[in-house]
Enzyme design. Structure first.
Site, PDB file in Angstrom:
ATOM      1  N   ASP A 436       8.897 -32.229  21.153  1.00  0.00           N
ATOM      2  CA  ASP A 436      10.069 -31.396  21.231  1.00  0.00           C
ATOM      3  C   ASP A 436      11.012 -32.149  22.149  1.00  0.00           C
ATOM      4  OD1 ASP A 436      11.801 -29.221  21.407  1.00  0.00           O
ATOM      5  OD2 ASP A 436      10.880 -28.700  23.304  1.00  0.00           O
ATOM      6  N   LYS A 437      12.296 -31.969  21.944  1.00  0.00           N
ATOM      7  CA  LYS A 437      13.208 -32.760  22.746  1.00  0.00           C
ATOM      8  C   LYS A 437      13.516 -32.125  24.081  1.00  0.00           C
ATOM      9  CE  LYS A 437      16.953 -31.938  23.796  1.00  0.00           C
ATOM     10  NZ  LYS A 437      18.037 -31.088  23.789  1.00  0.00           N
ATOM     11  N   ARG A 857      17.298 -29.094  14.102  1.00  0.00           N
ATOM     12  CA  ARG A 857      17.452 -27.710  13.645  1.00  0.00           C
ATOM     13  C   ARG A 857      16.161 -27.216  13.003  1.00  0.00           C
ATOM     14  NH1 ARG A 857      20.976 -24.178  15.004  1.00  0.00           N
ATOM     15  NH2 ARG A 857      22.638 -25.225  16.077  1.00  0.00           N
ATOM     16  N   LYS A 863       8.181 -26.732  12.555  1.00  0.00           N
ATOM     17  CA  LYS A 863       7.507 -27.657  13.460  1.00  0.00           C
ATOM     18  C   LYS A 863       6.035 -27.721  13.122  1.00  0.00           C
ATOM     19  CE  LYS A 863      10.527 -27.419  17.464  1.00  0.00           C
ATOM     20  NZ  LYS A 863      10.681 -27.081  18.861  1.00  0.00           N
ATOM     21  N   ASP A 883       7.410 -27.619  25.538  1.00  0.00           N
ATOM     22  CA  ASP A 883       7.369 -26.815  26.750  1.00  0.00           C
ATOM     23  C   ASP A 883       7.667 -25.365  26.468  1.00  0.00           C
ATOM     24  OD1 ASP A 883       9.915 -27.239  25.980  1.00  0.00           O
ATOM     25  OD2 ASP A 883      10.672 -27.796  27.946  1.00  0.00           O
ATOM     26  N   ASN A 886       8.513 -21.911  21.450  1.00  0.00           N
ATOM     27  CA  ASN A 886       8.816 -22.339  20.094  1.00  0.00           C
ATOM     28  C   ASN A 886       7.969 -23.512  19.659  1.00  0.00           C
ATOM     29  OD1 ASN A 886      10.248 -23.836  22.055  1.00  0.00           O
ATOM     30  ND2 ASN A 886      11.363 -24.809  20.408  1.00  0.00           N
TER      31      ASN A 886
END
EC number: 7.6.2.1
Lengths: 1189, 325
Positions: A436-437, A857, A863, A883, A886
């Site tokens: 995840d970014k 998006r 994911k 983190d 989601n």
């Protein structure tokens, strides 16, 4: 609403009047009591699935039936006090091996069992007990975490307009709560009012969907008067809405208030786990509590993750089971045959009085009974303590991970937290990382670094990428290998570069102002007034200070201003503007106030700009504009946005600086900075009023095409712009992220970024963390937006995507340049199609070809889907990092745990080795005992074998083994490849160890049998009985298996010595202690009286131990001399101190050990160097890159 | 901040042995150096043992009954006395151990091994404890048998006496069992009772006047053997025997092995510090030692023929398979 100005409500802003797009509010009159609910989906309310009724401010109703809803207490624990025992025991016995041992333990109470009951039950109880204690402790930690959340406090209306703080867990449906700034919402709330006059509030939903930008929520018009504590005294209302569901983005319901019915849409719903930002407080009514809340509904029961090794372990256990069944069958057939033909002759067994266990007249029945006996007897083939040992090792590993100083974050004071110890061992086998970014890669904190104004680039500070490139060039290695270590380790400040190019580099940037690292005297302290284009510069600064949606906030104590901005970029701009002397300090409903203070002589002047319109940013428009009237009455449109968008809207006369700016923008992009272009337009009064009329019409229109209309109208005015310049901000990466990504890439890992952010942001971040760089061929997959009917659109979209993928693949295939790198960027919509069954393999194949993959998006579910696709498509271990809530799906889907590669595999192999070596001797003995099920060993020996005498060394191996030190691992990322390649745990190796076990069992048994055959074992003439033979054999086994593990270790600390030799010592100690108890029967005084004084015993021990270990010694000696693995060679280099003597070799090998990579910092520096070199060739003498700290 | 300690950071001082060629060769060499002499010494010790084995189960059956040995052994009216003559092959120094050896006798059968009660043997008060003694627990009228169980019931009861010429060679039957057995496992005040009074007639009988702790034949017999072929100590002769001495053995061939085709042997043997005549250990040591010498040699050869410099970076995987990078 007659409120007193400047009072409690801060700023008195009505954003809804300013915002154009996101604050569209359905007119309050849309539903009345007579007409019934009229909003979308409203008619469903009351029907099935929409039965929830909430009595606002009357939570007492919800504390009893029929409207009793769950409390806000959440629990994520697996067990509670009552269910712990049954559930945990059930969990334990779901493991095949444990179930088998349970059955044997039960059977041990019957005469079928060859051992005493206690020797079957005790180890099982021990092993299961240990696992359960571990489970219990982990669950207790979860419980404590839940308690922390449950005990958070929030203001709750307790009646009569008074609020008190209560624990979250005490909240009930219907309660009115007051949530303050930066607090999390305790439950799903209906927003009633906020500190803003028009009831909007900002929400950060990072935990829900990973998006970093703030969302605007707004209350219903009708609840706006509920603005202070007292107003809730008599507040009553009824909400009818949908039942709890996991859908984060929809909400269907209505509010009955003052005999009117108002539709509620998702804009009024504040979700648990999101955070209130930029708003001092809000009032809300609790709708969904605890596990009913949407975020909790989203969290699924976490699947118990099983590492690949664990799966393999099961496979091996099954193999051993087959062996077990096989030899049990042989044994019972042998038994039946002996019973039928021989037993009648064995008068000393009194065959006449046979019972059904050994009845010569019914050999088949006896054989079947014996099968059970044999299954129990040979149970020592199955390592009972395997699971518990591995678990123990993992717990200890997790403990060490938690204790690791290198993983301690000084800023937050956190150590690494290994939440579950189940997965440690796969860490060493990761092939693809899905990240995840947000928050994982970047701090999401912007730093204003450079700008280009009127075609001149300002800002001498350098980004991390530039610094690294400079340092590398200075280090002067002419070969293509890039010494990243040097980049990070070198700390010289000035670097003389070829041909007079000087980089002065320092890492000591002044960090006095957060978010502002700009360094250039030409613009600072008002010096810009002396620059040639000062009027443009002035405009540039004004755009920075005016074109935004932020609110200034005065810190009461220091008087300093901080800005609450929707995005961190905006914050950085405002800070920059302030530093340049344009301090935005006040915002009212209609005006923005700026204190201009750039010339020393004049002193500060405060200017007021009237805000006429605000066309805010959204991801579709990719730009934002404000229309202002300055003090001179001039109407200005200030616009900032993505360069591509701005450039296509420039007027003919606005393109003066376009060429230069474009060049600068490219440079900035290459340096890893996020860029925006700034522009303006002067409007004359008539032009504006004509447009404004149209705009107002669009704004007040009702209907589905309102947004389109608004967009269209906005588009009309945002034209004919004049370019002023561009900004470059650095998105500060989390400390160490570039290095980390670099090393991961060099270690040959693939990195995918799955982010909820919009494409631009994602790409920017990709640049910042070097996953993307200029010169990479970017393949963007997206669905063109069309207005076709749903069915058609879907088909068309799919076709277009198919085409795009095919083109991409073609492009990759045709590429000849080996240095060419591809990046795949795909957005969420395209991803929905790409993940469909008929397309996903095409997509995956393309993705695998690309050096980096970025999905933007992406919804939480996607994911998880992507993760599954990668996991199944590549068939390798995946690791998910995230983190937020989601990311849970993704994390659950990924198979990471950790796997400490070699050692873990080795441990398991060793378990099988020792149990085969031991278990088969029991079988051989059977052949000599008429297959009667008699064991040559004492029950207690066997009991201790697995649990005490051979387990601790394995645990020490698992916890403390280091084949090479951690620094070397970092220096040689390629060593990591040993893990994913499963070098340490393949079938070849497993079979090898099994063969070794077979050999050892043969050696142990037959050597001992021959030595103790019939002759005297002592000078006193005594011969060996069964106890003596058994004890000697057992001694040999203990020595052999412990020697074996000592041979596999390459790292001996006192702990290993203690455990290995301690195990052997424990055996002797045990046999002495046990031998002094009468219950040991024939083993009474066996060591002290019988075996100890017999040289034969010691000679046999030595012989058998040597014989068992020689083959393995041959194997490792041969392998090391002819076929050394990388870590062997490196161990030797270290051992011989060659790395000190021959540093060039060491350095060269370190660089070679990296996987050739196309992403990551190194690759980027490489590209930058090529670029600089190219420039140097062209115009070498004039180039001066000057970066001053 | 986690507390720094060498333990938690896994930085404990460690020895990291590396299998260098030197180590490999010296380890094998060392093992060889130790094992070959040990083997030679063991072989020499085994050579010193003189052993005379005489199988008598067939020979003691009267010629007219060789077709029906079972009838012979089961008929109490036929005399079981038998005389055997042994010739001493080498000088035998005292003590000379007298063993009986049975073959194909499954003393290690589970049904057999289980069938005893240790408490009863140890303690007179526990005479009634006959659990686990199936199928030889009680007499027909329910009286407990002491010692109960199959092992005791099947007690070996051949007897031997030896003469050299006219000289009687006394067989000392003291101390043939382990001291701890006599003192702790078999009670001084436990006397046999109802022994061999069961339905079936088993092996030997016991003198009810002698406590179990002094019934050494029983104690030796109760130490069940590990294998179906086993030797048990019968007694010791404290007389030196000369080469070519002729020993006359008078034995009573009471024990039934004819049923299951087991051999019976009488063994006279001396013993050394290592025990009896067992070449195997010596051979095994010599073979393993020799193998180690061979391996030391082979590895030396290997290191000469195919030397690999230690820590040679050319052996790193990325240097060996440059294409595979």
């Amino acid at each position: 609403m007659g409120r007193t100005g400047g009072g409690r409500r801060r700023d008195r802003l009505r954003w809804s009047k300013l915002y154009t797009f996101s604050c569209f509010r359905t007119p309050a009159t849309s539903g009345d009591a007579a007409g019934g609910p009229s909003a979308h989906g409203g008619s469903a309310v009351g029907g099935p699935g929409f039965t929830r009724v909430v009595h606002c401010n009357n939570s007492a109703v919800h504390r009893r039936k029929p409207l009793k809803y769950p409390t806000n207490y959440i629990s994520t624990t697996k067990y509670n006090v009552l269910t712990f025992l049954p559930k945990a025991i059930f969990e334990q016995f779901r493991r095949v091996a444990n179930l088998y041992f349970l059955l044997t333990a039960i059977l041990s109470l019957t005469p079928v069992c060859p051992f005493s009951a206690v020797s079957m039950i005790a180890p099982l109880a021990f092993v299961v007990g240990l696992s359960m204690i571990k489970e219990g402790v982990e669950d207790w930690r979860r419980f404590m975490q839940d308690m922390k959340v449950n005990n958070r406090k929030v203001g709750v209306h307790k009646g009569d307009g008074e609020f008190e703080y209560r624990h979250w867990e005490d909240l009930a449906v219907g309660d009115v709560v007051k949530v303050e700034k930066d607090q999390f919402f305790p439950a799903d709330l209906l927003l009633l009012s906020s500190s803003y006059e028009d009831g909007i509030c900002y929400v950060e939903t990072m935990n829900l969907d990973g998006e970093t930008n703030l969302k605007v929520k707004r209350s219903l018009e009708v609840t706006l008067p509920l603005e202070e504590d007292e107003s809730f005294k008599d507040f009553r209302g009824i909400i009818r809405c949908e039942d709890p569901n996991p859908n984060l983005y929809t909400f269907v319901g209505n509010l009955e208030y003052e005999r009117q019915i108002y539709a509620i849409d998702p804009f009024q719903i504040l979700l648990r786990d999101s955070k209130l930002r930029n708003t001092s407080f809000i009032y809300g009514v609790v709708i969904f509590t605890g596990h009913d809340s949407k975020v909790m509904q989203n969290s699924t029961e976490s699947p118990s993750k099983r590492s690949t090794i664990e799966k393999k372990m099961d496979m091996i256990i099954y193999i051993l089971f087959s062996v077990l069944v096989l030899i049990s069958l042989i044994s019972s057939i042998g038994f039946a045959v002996r019973i039928k033909f021989d037993l009648p002759k064995w008068w000393y067994l009194q065959p006449e009085k046979a019972n059904k266990l050994d009845d010569p007249t019914r050999p088949a029945l006896s054989g079947i009974f014996h099968l059970i006996t044999a299954l129990i007897l040979y149970g020592y083939l199955i390592p009972i303590s395997l699971y518990v040992s591995i678990e123990l090792v993992k717990v200890l590993q997790a403990h060490f991970i938690n204790q690791d100083i290198h993983m301690f974050d000084e800023d937050t004071g956190n150590t690494a937290q290994a939440r579950t110890s189940n997965l440690n061992e796969e860490l060493g086998q990761v092939h693809t990382i899905l990240s995840d970014k947000t928050g994982t890669l970047t701090c999401n904190q912007m730093d204003f670094l450079k700008c280009s104004i009127a075609g001149v680039s300002y800002g001498v500070g350098s980004s991390e990428v530039e610094i690294a490139a400079a340092k590398h060039m200075a280090s002067g290695n002419d070969d293509q290998d890039i010494q990243v270590q040097d980049v990070w380790e070198n700390n010289e400040d000035e670097i003389q570069l070829v041909e007079g190019v000087t980089f002065s580099v320092g890492r000591t940037r002044k960090s006095s102002v957060k978010g502002f690292s700009f360094e250039d005297d030409r613009l600072m302290q008002g010096n810009w007034t002396n620059e040639p284009n000062s009027s443009t510069i002035l405009l540039f600064f004004r755009i920075l200070a005016l074109c935004h949606t932020a609110i200034p906030e005065v810190n009461e104590a220091t008087g300093a201003l901080t800005y609450e901005a929707e995005s961190p970029d905006e914050g950085a701009f405002l800070v920059a503007a302030r530093e340049f002397g344009f301090e935005f300090f006040k915002r009212t409903q209609s005006s923005v106030f700026v204190r201009e203070n750039f010339t020393a002589s004049n002193g500060p002047t405060e200017r007021e700009f009237k805000v006429l319109n605000l066309l805010e940013f959204n991801s579709k428009r990719k730009r934002m504009s404000v229309i202002l009237k300055d003090e001179d009455g001039q109407i200005l449109l200030l616009c900032k946005g993505a360069d591509s968008i701005i450039f296509e809207r420039l007027a003919k006369n606005g393109r003066v600086f376009e060429a230069d700016t474009t060049k600068h923008l490219n440079d900035y992009g290459e340096a890893g900075l996020r860029t925006l272009a700034l522009s303006y337009r002067v409007l004359d009064e008539s032009e504006y009023s004509a447009w404004n009329a149209e705009f107002l019409r669009a704004k007040t229109s009702i209907g589905p095409d309102r947004e389109l209309q608004l967009e269209h109208v906005s588009d009309l005015i945002e034209r004919e712009l004049i370019l002023v310049g561009a900004t470059a901000v650095e998105d500060k990466l989390q400390k160490g992220v570039p290095q980390c990504i670099d090393r991961l890439a060099q270690a040959g890992l693939k990195i995918w970024v799955l982010t909820g952010d919009k494409m631009e942001t994602a790409i920017n971040i990709g640049y910042a963390c070097s996953l993307l760089r200029q010169g990479m061929r970017r393949i963007c997959l997206s669905i063109p937006t069309g207005d076709q009917v749903a069915q058609d659109a879907k088909k068309a979209a799919k076709e277009s995507l198919m085409l795009q993928i095919a083109n991409g693949s073609q492009m990759v295939k045709l590429e000849k340049d080996p240095d060419a790198a591809f990046a795949l960027v795909i957005d969420g919509k395209a991803l929905t199609f790409a993940l469909e069954d008929d397309m996903k393999h095409m997509f995956l194949n393309l993705a695998i070809e690309c050096a980096s993959v970025i999905c933007c998006r992406v919804s939480p579910k996607q994911k998880a889907l992507v993760t599954r696709l990668v996991k199944e498509g590549i068939g390798k271990t995946t690791l998910a990092i995230g983190d937020g809530a989601n990311d849970v799906g993704m994390i659950q889907e990924a198979d990471i745990g950790v796997g400490i590669s070699g050692v873990e595999g080795m441990q398991i192999c060793y378990f099988f080795y020792k149990n085969i070596a031991f278990g088969l001797t029991i079988f051989y003995f059977e052949a000599f005992a008429g297959f009667s099920g008699q064991s040559v060993y004492d029950d207690w020996f066997m009991l201790l074998f697995n649990v005490v005498l051979t387990s601790l060394p394995v645990i020490s191996l698992g916890v403390f083994e280091q084949d090479v030190s951690s620094e070397i691992c970092l220096q040689f990322p390629a060593l990591y490849q040993q893990g994913p390649k499963n070098l340490f745990f393949d079938w070849y190796r497993i079979l090898g160890w099994m063969a070794n076990g077979l050999y050892s069992s043969l050696a142990i048994f037959f050597l001992n049998i021959c030595i103790f055959y019939d002759q005297a074992i002592r000078s006193g003439g005594q011969t060996a009985d069964m106890a003596a033979v058994g004890t000697t054999m057992f001694t040999c086994i203990i020595w052999a298996v412990n020697m074996q593990i000592a041979l596999t270790m390459s790292h001996f600390t006192w702990i290993q010595h203690l455990f290995v030799w301690g195990s052997v010592g424990t055996w002797y100690l045990f046999i002495i202690v046990y031998g002094s108890a009468l219950r040991s029967r024939d083993n009474y005084q066996i060591l002290l009286e019988v075996l100890g004084p017999a040289p034969l015993y010691w000679a046999a021990t030595l012989l058998v131990t040597a014989a068992c270990n020689i083959p393995y010694l041959i194997h490792i000696s041969y392998q090391r001399s002819c076929n050394p693995l990388d870590h062997h060679v490196i161990q030797e280099i270290k051992y011989l101190k060659k790395d000190v003597e021959d540093q060039t070799m060491w350095k060269r090998e370190r660089s070679k050990a990296r996987q050739r990579t196309k992403i990551g910092f190194t690759a980027r520096v490489d590209a930058k160097i090529k670029q600089i070199r190219g420039k140097l060739h062209k115009k070498a003498p004039s180039l001066t890159i000057h970066t001053v700290s | 901040m986690p507390k720094y300690s060498k333990f938690t950071q896994q930085e404990l001082p460690a020895c990291k042995p590396i299998l260098t060629p030197k180590w490999v060769v010296s380890v094998f060499f060392l093992v060889g150096i130790i094992f070959v002499p040990v083997g030679v010494v063991s072989l020499l010790a085994a050579r010193d043992v003189v052993e005379i084995v005489d199988r008598y189960d067939d020979a003691c059956v009267p010629a007219n009954m060789t077709d029906n040995k079972l009838a012979y052994i089961q008929n109490p009216n036929i005399s079981k006395d038998c005389t055997r003559t042994l010739t001493i092959t080498e000088d035998m120094k005292q003590p000379i151990f007298v063993y009986y050896q049975l073959d194909n006798f499954y003393q290690n059968h589970r049904r057999y091994v289980k069938s005893r009660n240790d408490g009863q043997l140890r303690d007179a008060a526990k005479a009634n404890q006959t659990s686990a003694c199936e199928p030889e627990k009680t007499t027909a009228d329910g009286k407990p048998i002491v010692p109960c169980g199959l092992i005791a019931w099947s007690l070996f009861n051949d007897t031997y006496s030896f003469t050299r010429g006219n000289e009687n060679l006394t067989v000392d039957k003291k101390d043939i069992s382990w001291k701890s057995d006599r003192e702790h496992k078999f009670g001084k005040n436990v006397y046999p009772s109802n022994f061999q009074n069961g339905l079936l007639k088993g092996g030997g009988t016991l003198d009810p006047a002698i406590p179990l702790s002094e019934q050494e034949d029983l104690i030796v017999w109760m130490r069940t053997a590990a294998l179906p072929t086993f030797r048990k100590l019968y007694g010791r002769i404290y007389v030196d025997l000369k080469k070519n001495d002729t020993i006359t053995v008078r034995l009573s061939n009471n024990y039934n092995t004819y049923n299951f085709g087991g051999k019976k042997k009488l063994v006279l043997s001396t013993a050394t510090w290592l025990g009896g005549k067992n070449d195997f250990l010596g051979f095994a040591y010599v073979i393993v030692g020799g193998l180690c010498f061979f391996l030391a040699f082979a590895f030396t050869l290997l290191y000469f023929i195919k030397p690999r410099k230690l820590g040679d970076h050319n052996y790193l995987s990325w240097n060996r398979h440059p294409a595979g990078r």
